[in-house]
Motif scaffolding. Structure first.
Motif, PDB file in Angstrom:
ATOM      1  N   GLY A  54       0.777  -1.220   0.033  1.00  0.00           N
ATOM      2  CA  GLY A  54       0.138  -0.052  -0.123  1.00  0.00           C
ATOM      3  C   GLY A  54       0.780   1.286  -0.113  1.00  0.00           C
ATOM      4  N   VAL A  55       0.700   2.036  -0.845  1.00  0.00           N
ATOM      5  CA  VAL A  55       1.558   3.287  -0.958  1.00  0.00           C
ATOM      6  C   VAL A  55       0.580   4.589  -1.147  1.00  0.00           C
ATOM      7  CG1 VAL A  55       3.113   4.557  -2.403  1.00  0.00           C
ATOM      8  CG2 VAL A  55       3.055   2.015  -2.591  1.00  0.00           C
ATOM      9  N   SER A  56       0.890   5.375   0.058  1.00  0.00           N
ATOM     10  CA  SER A  56       0.016   6.630   0.205  1.00  0.00           C
ATOM     11  C   SER A  56       0.876   7.801   0.180  1.00  0.00           C
ATOM     12  CB  SER A  56      -0.845   6.114   1.353  1.00  0.00           C
ATOM     13  OG  SER A  56      -0.150   6.332   2.413  1.00  0.00           O
ATOM     14  N   LYS A  57       0.092   8.874  -0.392  1.00  0.00           N
ATOM     15  CA  LYS A  57       0.809  10.174  -0.414  1.00  0.00           C
ATOM     16  C   LYS A  57      -0.240  11.187  -0.145  1.00  0.00           C
ATOM     17  CE  LYS A  57       3.471  13.417  -3.146  1.00  0.00           C
ATOM     18  NZ  LYS A  57       4.020  13.598  -4.598  1.00  0.00           N
ATOM     19  N   GLY A  58      -0.242  11.746   0.913  1.00  0.00           N
ATOM     20  CA  GLY A  58      -1.428  12.785   1.321  1.00  0.00           C
ATOM     21  C   GLY A  58      -2.688  12.080   1.273  1.00  0.00           C
ATOM     22  N   ALA A  62      -2.903   4.102  -3.041  1.00  0.00           N
ATOM     23  CA  ALA A  62      -2.544   3.107  -4.462  1.00  0.00           C
ATOM     24  C   ALA A  62      -1.775   1.878  -3.762  1.00  0.00           C
ATOM     25  CB  ALA A  62      -1.806   3.510  -5.538  1.00  0.00           C
ATOM     26  N   GLU A  63      -2.141   0.645  -4.543  1.00  0.00           N
ATOM     27  CA  GLU A  63      -1.456  -0.768  -4.305  1.00  0.00           C
ATOM     28  C   GLU A  63      -0.428  -0.929  -5.715  1.00  0.00           C
ATOM     29  OE1 GLU A  63      -4.422  -3.484  -3.491  1.00  0.00           O
ATOM     30  OE2 GLU A  63      -4.259  -2.975  -1.245  1.00  0.00           O
ATOM     31  N   THR A  64       0.464  -1.683  -5.304  1.00  0.00           N
ATOM     32  CA  THR A  64       1.365  -2.406  -6.090  1.00  0.00           C
ATOM     33  C   THR A  64       1.874  -3.453  -5.789  1.00  0.00           C
ATOM     34  OG1 THR A  64       3.172  -1.556  -7.688  1.00  0.00           O
ATOM     35  CG2 THR A  64       3.252  -0.698  -5.667  1.00  0.00           C
ATOM     36  N   ASN A  65       2.236  -4.394  -6.790  1.00  0.00           N
ATOM     37  CA  ASN A  65       2.810  -5.657  -6.700  1.00  0.00           C
ATOM     38  C   ASN A  65       4.305  -5.312  -6.237  1.00  0.00           C
ATOM     39  OD1 ASN A  65       0.608  -7.221  -6.912  1.00  0.00           O
ATOM     40  ND2 ASN A  65       1.008  -7.246  -9.186  1.00  0.00           N
ATOM     41  N   PHE A  80      12.103  -1.579  -6.699  1.00  0.00           N
ATOM     42  CA  PHE A  80      11.319  -0.818  -5.592  1.00  0.00           C
ATOM     43  C   PHE A  80      10.332   0.157  -6.135  1.00  0.00           C
ATOM     44  CE2 PHE A  80      10.809   2.726  -2.440  1.00  0.00           C
ATOM     45  CZ  PHE A  80      10.740   1.891  -1.346  1.00  0.00           C
ATOM     46  N   PRO A  81       8.959   0.487  -5.497  1.00  0.00           N
ATOM     47  CA  PRO A  81       8.040   1.151  -6.277  1.00  0.00           C
ATOM     48  C   PRO A  81       8.418   2.572  -6.256  1.00  0.00           C
ATOM     49  CG  PRO A  81       7.178   0.163  -4.203  1.00  0.00           C
ATOM     50  CD  PRO A  81       8.606  -0.426  -4.456  1.00  0.00           C
ATOM     51  N   ILE A  82       8.544   3.275  -7.148  1.00  0.00           N
ATOM     52  CA  ILE A  82       9.338   4.514  -7.183  1.00  0.00           C
ATOM     53  C   ILE A  82       8.230   5.487  -7.908  1.00  0.00           C
ATOM     54  CG2 ILE A  82      11.578   4.032  -7.311  1.00  0.00           C
ATOM     55  CD1 ILE A  82      11.492   4.674 -10.254  1.00  0.00           C
ATOM     56  N   LYS A  83       6.908   5.300  -8.200  1.00  0.00           N
ATOM     57  CA  LYS A  83       6.161   5.885  -8.961  1.00  0.00           C
ATOM     58  C   LYS A  83       5.869   7.620  -8.066  1.00  0.00           C
ATOM     59  CE  LYS A  83       1.589   6.524 -10.946  1.00  0.00           C
ATOM     60  NZ  LYS A  83       0.192   5.834 -11.074  1.00  0.00           N
ATOM     61  N   GLU A  84       5.293   7.138  -7.176  1.00  0.00           N
ATOM     62  CA  GLU A  84       5.041   8.279  -6.230  1.00  0.00           C
ATOM     63  C   GLU A  84       6.273   9.220  -5.952  1.00  0.00           C
ATOM     64  OE1 GLU A  84       4.055   5.308  -5.779  1.00  0.00           O
ATOM     65  OE2 GLU A  84       1.918   5.656  -5.871  1.00  0.00           O
ATOM     66  N   ILE A  85       7.613   8.787  -5.933  1.00  0.00           N
ATOM     67  CA  ILE A  85       8.729   9.429  -5.756  1.00  0.00           C
ATOM     68  C   ILE A  85       9.083  10.438  -7.057  1.00  0.00           C
ATOM     69  CG2 ILE A  85      11.348   9.453  -5.733  1.00  0.00           C
ATOM     70  CD1 ILE A  85      10.817   6.919  -3.926  1.00  0.00           C
ATOM     71  N   ILE A  86       8.897   9.666  -8.076  1.00  0.00           N
ATOM     72  CA  ILE A  86       8.967  10.554  -9.391  1.00  0.00           C
ATOM     73  C   ILE A  86       8.130  11.387  -9.723  1.00  0.00           C
ATOM     74  CG2 ILE A  86       9.384  10.270 -11.769  1.00  0.00           C
ATOM     75  CD1 ILE A  86      11.559   8.987 -10.023  1.00  0.00           C
ATOM     76  N   TYR A  87       6.941  11.106  -9.014  1.00  0.00           N
ATOM     77  CA  TYR A  87       5.756  12.116  -9.310  1.00  0.00           C
ATOM     78  C   TYR A  87       5.911  13.444  -8.394  1.00  0.00           C
ATOM     79  CZ  TYR A  87       2.478   9.972 -12.619  1.00  0.00           C
ATOM     80  OH  TYR A  87       2.169   9.420 -13.691  1.00  0.00           O
ATOM     81  N   SER A  88       6.966  13.331  -7.320  1.00  0.00           N
ATOM     82  CA  SER A  88       7.184  14.259  -6.600  1.00  0.00           C
ATOM     83  C   SER A  88       8.182  15.383  -6.756  1.00  0.00           C
ATOM     84  CB  SER A  88       7.692  13.813  -4.983  1.00  0.00           C
ATOM     85  OG  SER A  88       6.646  13.170  -4.560  1.00  0.00           O
ATOM     86  N   VAL A  89       8.996  14.595  -7.729  1.00  0.00           N
ATOM     87  CA  VAL A  89      10.242  15.097  -8.399  1.00  0.00           C
ATOM     88  C   VAL A  89       9.560  16.156  -9.743  1.00  0.00           C
ATOM     89  CG1 VAL A  89      12.253  14.713  -9.560  1.00  0.00           C
ATOM     90  CG2 VAL A  89      11.892  13.946  -7.536  1.00  0.00           C
ATOM     91  N   ILE A  90       8.890  15.240 -10.649  1.00  0.00           N
ATOM     92  CA  ILE A  90       8.297  16.201 -11.812  1.00  0.00           C
ATOM     93  C   ILE A  90       6.963  16.059 -11.982  1.00  0.00           C
ATOM     94  CG2 ILE A  90       8.438  15.591 -14.324  1.00  0.00           C
ATOM     95  CD1 ILE A  90      10.727  13.487 -13.999  1.00  0.00           C
ATOM     96  N   ILE A 100       9.945   7.363 -15.399  1.00  0.00           N
ATOM     97  CA  ILE A 100       9.728   6.267 -14.899  1.00  0.00           C
ATOM     98  C   ILE A 100      10.159   5.015 -15.940  1.00  0.00           C
ATOM     99  CG2 ILE A 100       8.284   4.504 -13.959  1.00  0.00           C
ATOM    100  CD1 ILE A 100       6.776   6.927 -12.647  1.00  0.00           C
ATOM    101  N   ALA A 101       9.748   5.080 -17.239  1.00  0.00           N
ATOM    102  CA  ALA A 101      10.101   4.177 -18.248  1.00  0.00           C
ATOM    103  C   ALA A 101      11.700   4.090 -18.465  1.00  0.00           C
ATOM    104  CB  ALA A 101       9.116   4.465 -19.396  1.00  0.00           C
ATOM    105  N   LYS A 102      12.341   5.474 -18.496  1.00  0.00           N
ATOM    106  CA  LYS A 102      13.890   5.401 -18.768  1.00  0.00           C
ATOM    107  C   LYS A 102      14.395   4.714 -17.610  1.00  0.00           C
ATOM    108  CE  LYS A 102      13.728   8.913 -21.893  1.00  0.00           C
ATOM    109  NZ  LYS A 102      14.224  10.399 -22.074  1.00  0.00           N
TER     110      LYS A 102
END
Length: 196
Positions: A54-58, A62-65, A80-90, A100-102
């Motif tokens: 379970g990944v939460s930001k504010g 979300a959930e991720t495998n 490691f699940p990085i989506k929320e980290i990258i969305y914080s940066v960009i 994320i794809a790169k």
């Protein structure tokens, strides 16, 4: 009448002789040399785990495998699940998805010390999170992103019908080229994992 009494006595005699064999046979079934699943050792934590993190930001959840390996006091995430980290940066979602794809799979190692709980029914893990360093492509330039994690509480490994490891991490600071992102909402990772 005499034949009936003899038949009765013979049947009773057969039953009496059979009882010791039945009892001995059942007693041997209980003595298999299988380990007691209730007895825990610190080494039981070692192995491969999978589950939904379970990944939460504010207010966004979300959930991720997720999968990882625990071995010799290190939990190793191969992705490691990085989506929320990258969305914080960009801030731009399209550019964030491209980054994320790169990046592909981002590895992260989490150090821990394991000890049996006082009641010896669980193994407690005390974490020592280190920074996650990623070179993130932002507008065609790679920028050094450092993510600081804290452990919210001890991890707990239990062994019953299944073997489970539960713990939480929080990304409480992200810097880009040494400058902290501000404002920043903490990213919480809740990891209820099951050993394969």
């Amino acid at each position: 009448m005499k034949k009936f009494i003899n038949l009765k006595a013979l049947s009773l005699l057969v039953i009496l002789f059979a009882i010791p064999f039945v009892v001995t046979s059942c007693r041997n079934d209980d003595n298999d040399n299988k380990p007691n699943p209730g007895v825990l050792k610190v080494e039981d934590v070692n192995g491969n785990y999978t589950g939904k993190a379970g990944v939460s930001k504010g207010t966004v959840n979300a959930e991720t495998n997720v999968s990882f390996t625990a071995q010799k006091n290190v939990i190793s995430f191969s992705e490691f699940p990085i989506k929320e980290i990258i969305y914080s940066v960009i801030n731009d979602a399209t550019k964030a998805d491209q980054a994320i794809a790169k990046l592909g799979k981002v590895k992260y190692d989490l150090n821990y010390v394991a000890a049996l709980s006082k009641d010896k029914k669980a193994v407690e893990l005390t974490f020592s999170p280190k920074e996650l360093i990623i070179q993130v492509p932002v507008d065609g330039v790679n920028k050094k992103v450092a993510v600081t994690f804290v452990s919210l509480k001890k991890g707990i490994f239990t062994k019953a019908k299944t073997q489970n490891l539960n713990f939480e991490l929080e990304a409480n600071k992200i810097t880009v080229e040494g400058t902290a992102i501000n404002p920043f909402e903490d990213i919480r990772y809740n990891l209820p994992m099951q050993k394969k």
